[in-house]
Design a protein around this motif. Structure first.
Motif, mmCIF file in Angstrom:
data_model
loop_
_atom_site.group_PDB
_atom_site.id
_atom_site.type_symbol
_atom_site.label_atom_id
_atom_site.label_comp_id
_atom_site.label_asym_id
_atom_site.label_seq_id
_atom_site.Cartn_x
_atom_site.Cartn_y
_atom_site.Cartn_z
ATOM 1 N N THR A 81 81.980 18.648 42.203
ATOM 2 C CA THR A 81 80.737 19.421 42.247
ATOM 3 C C THR A 81 81.049 20.849 41.820
ATOM 4 O O THR A 81 81.416 21.689 42.649
ATOM 5 C CB THR A 81 80.117 19.414 43.655
ATOM 6 N N PRO A 82 80.938 21.161 40.531
ATOM 7 C CA PRO A 82 81.220 22.531 40.084
ATOM 8 C C PRO A 82 80.244 23.521 40.722
ATOM 9 O O PRO A 82 79.054 23.250 40.829
ATOM 10 C CB PRO A 82 81.003 22.448 38.572
ATOM 11 N N ARG A 83 80.738 24.661 41.147
ATOM 12 C CA ARG A 83 79.880 25.667 41.774
ATOM 13 C C ARG A 83 80.564 27.016 41.808
ATOM 14 O O ARG A 83 81.762 27.126 41.566
ATOM 15 C CB ARG A 83 79.495 25.236 43.193
ATOM 16 N N LYS A 84 79.778 28.020 42.084
ATOM 17 C CA LYS A 84 80.301 29.362 42.290
ATOM 18 C C LYS A 84 80.031 29.752 43.739
ATOM 19 O O LYS A 84 79.290 29.077 44.461
ATOM 20 C CB LYS A 84 79.645 30.354 41.329
ATOM 21 N N ILE A 96 93.186 21.293 50.570
ATOM 22 C CA ILE A 96 92.327 22.462 50.396
ATOM 23 C C ILE A 96 90.874 22.024 50.495
ATOM 24 O O ILE A 96 90.409 21.191 49.703
ATOM 25 C CB ILE A 96 92.588 23.153 49.042
ATOM 26 N N HIS A 97 90.161 22.577 51.463
ATOM 27 C CA HIS A 97 88.751 22.270 51.658
ATOM 28 C C HIS A 97 87.914 23.259 50.846
ATOM 29 O O HIS A 97 88.078 24.480 50.975
ATOM 30 C CB HIS A 97 88.368 22.378 53.131
ATOM 31 N N VAL A 98 87.031 22.733 50.011
ATOM 32 C CA VAL A 98 86.144 23.565 49.191
ATOM 33 C C VAL A 98 84.725 23.383 49.726
ATOM 34 O O VAL A 98 84.189 22.267 49.726
ATOM 35 C CB VAL A 98 86.234 23.181 47.710
ATOM 36 N N ILE A 99 84.126 24.490 50.174
ATOM 37 C CA ILE A 99 82.927 24.421 50.999
ATOM 38 C C ILE A 99 81.805 25.263 50.404
ATOM 39 O O ILE A 99 82.007 26.424 50.027
ATOM 40 C CB ILE A 99 83.241 24.932 52.426
ATOM 41 N N GLY A 100 80.604 24.664 50.360
ATOM 42 C CA GLY A 100 79.396 25.407 50.025
ATOM 43 C C GLY A 100 79.407 26.021 48.641
ATOM 44 O O GLY A 100 80.131 25.605 47.743
ATOM 45 N N GLY A 101 78.542 27.033 48.454
ATOM 46 C CA GLY A 101 78.431 27.740 47.190
ATOM 47 C C GLY A 101 77.064 27.580 46.558
ATOM 48 O O GLY A 101 76.076 27.254 47.230
ATOM 49 N N LEU A 102 77.006 27.790 45.271
ATOM 50 C CA LEU A 102 75.777 27.643 44.498
ATOM 51 C C LEU A 102 76.034 26.688 43.336
ATOM 52 O O LEU A 102 76.995 26.865 42.582
ATOM 53 C CB LEU A 102 75.307 28.998 43.948
ATOM 54 N N GLU A 103 75.186 25.679 43.207
ATOM 55 C CA GLU A 103 75.272 24.729 42.098
ATOM 56 C C GLU A 103 74.272 25.125 41.013
ATOM 57 O O GLU A 103 73.203 25.673 41.305
ATOM 58 C CB GLU A 103 74.960 23.314 42.572
ATOM 59 N N ILE A 115 80.808 19.577 51.030
ATOM 60 C CA ILE A 115 82.189 19.827 51.427
ATOM 61 C C ILE A 115 83.070 18.787 50.735
ATOM 62 O O ILE A 115 82.874 17.583 50.901
ATOM 63 C CB ILE A 115 82.379 19.732 52.952
ATOM 64 N N GLU A 116 84.030 19.262 49.949
ATOM 65 C CA GLU A 116 84.962 18.388 49.251
ATOM 66 C C GLU A 116 86.375 18.896 49.489
ATOM 67 O O GLU A 116 86.598 20.109 49.588
ATOM 68 C CB GLU A 116 84.647 18.361 47.753
ATOM 69 N N THR A 117 87.311 17.989 49.587
ATOM 70 C CA THR A 117 88.701 18.346 49.851
ATOM 71 C C THR A 117 89.583 17.919 48.696
ATOM 72 O O THR A 117 89.547 16.755 48.268
ATOM 73 C CB THR A 117 89.194 17.685 51.147
ATOM 74 N N PHE A 130 77.415 16.452 53.026
ATOM 75 C CA PHE A 130 76.758 17.758 53.138
ATOM 76 C C PHE A 130 76.779 18.262 54.581
ATOM 77 O O PHE A 130 76.583 17.497 55.523
ATOM 78 C CB PHE A 130 75.308 17.666 52.642
ATOM 79 N N ALA A 131 77.005 19.545 54.721
ATOM 80 C CA ALA A 131 77.015 20.159 56.053
ATOM 81 C C ALA A 131 75.601 20.520 56.469
ATOM 82 O O ALA A 131 74.817 20.995 55.644
ATOM 83 C CB ALA A 131 77.878 21.418 56.045
#
Length: 328
Positions: A81-84, A96-103, A115-117, A130-131
């Motif tokens: 899920t690419p995001r900033k 490494i947990h990658v959490i939230g952001g803007l899609e 949430i993706e690890t 999703f959280a």
């Protein structure tokens, strides 16, 4: 290895930072984390085109890894899920947990709670779904494997600044959201958070009112489940990054200052004296950047954007710099 000195004419100074190899492309609003001796960079945005005077940006899919010994970057995987504006948190087991952001949707950026690890040892991803949290404008800190989401905009969609603090636990392929803990004394967005050597979670800066950057510093003690208001930062800022030194210092770097201009200011907080000290600046002003501590204990500042004054145009940065001082 020896890094080449930083040299950009308009910011040429003699400072305690040196330049790393350039990333393959500029990255604004990215995240970074260290695992297995390498620094990984996730997400962010790049300028795709300018249409009728408006910038059109897209999210970075590639995940980069920085090899300090070789001073080189490589693409190791792509984000599901690419995001900033996401958060990257290293777990005790190196994941490494990658959490939230803007899609990015066709015509706008939208809030993401995914949430993706990433598992560096296998190169694979785990999707935790999703959280049930509103993460826009929040900060992320971690202690004992637990993740704390601090502040941000309220979850009712009103975009009111929040003082809420939520907890996330990720075990294996499962993510749980056990409780909301004591709220921060000061509601804010675009703050920074980190665990200090003393085990407290520090919440630093942010935006307290529209357009008003904050110098507020508060610390949460998980043992007593209480907050303490600390000495304010000398420089009010939002969108900064933090590093925690082994000697207890909390180091705040860059960010957005008054009028929305970019800061090159670096300041260190010492808990033992409840005081701040100004350190050598970071060469090129930057905000919306990422930072991480390398395997040998140095701070890296990565990407972001530069807007030196109120009327200047912003520039997305492909640069990364590293501190000469070891902090761990």
């Amino acid at each position: 290895m020896v890094h080449k000195p930083w040299a950009i004419d308009q910011f040429r100074r003699k400072l305690d930072w040196t330049a790393c190899a350039l990333m393959p492309a500029p990255r604004n609003q990215c995240a970074a984390a260290t695992s297995g001796g390498r620094v990984y960079v996730f997400g962010g945005e790049y300028l795709n085109e300018v249409m009728e005077g408006h910038e059109f940006t897209l999210p970075h899919k590639d995940v980069l890894a920085y090899d300090h010994d070789a001073d080189s970057w490589s693409v190791v995987t792509q984000m599901p899920t690419p995001r900033k504006f996401c958060h990257a948190i290293t777990a005790p087991d190196g994941r490494i947990h990658v959490i939230g952001g803007l899609e990015r949707k066709p015509y706008e950026w939208v809030n993401s709670t995914v949430i993706e690890t990433y598992v560096p040892s296998t190169g694979k991803w785990i999707n935790h779904g999703f959280a049930p949290l509103h993460m826009l404008g929040a900060a992320a800190g971690t202690r004992d494997g637990k993740i704390y989401m601090l502040g941000g905009f309220s979850s009712d969609g009103s975009y009111v600044r929040s003082a809420d603090v939520s907890q996330i636990e990720i075990i294996g392929s499962s993510a749980s959201f056990p409780r909301v803990i004591a709220p921060m004394p000061t509601a804010r967005v675009d703050l920074a958070a980190i665990e200090g050597a003393d085990g407290r979670i520090y919440a630093v800066g942010g935006v307290v009112d529209p357009g008003t950057r904050s110098d507020v510093v508060e610390a949460y003690d998980p043992k007593t489940k209480s907050w303490k208001v600390l000495a304010p930062m000398p420089t009010a800022r939002s969108n900064a990054t933090l590093a925690a030194a082994a000697d207890g210092r909390i180091i705040a770097m860059g960010g957005m200052g008054k009028c929305g201009f970019t800061l090159d200011t670096v300041e260190a907080y010492t808990p033992a004296t409840n005081s701040w000290k100004t350190l050598p600046s970071c060469h090129c002003p930057r905000m919306y950047h990422a930072s991480a501590v390398t395997a040998d204990g140095r701070i890296m500042m990565i990407g972001g954007q530069c807007k030196p004054c109120c009327d200047s145009e912003r520039t997305f940065l492909p640069t990364a710099i590293i501190s000469k001082e070891k902090i761990t």
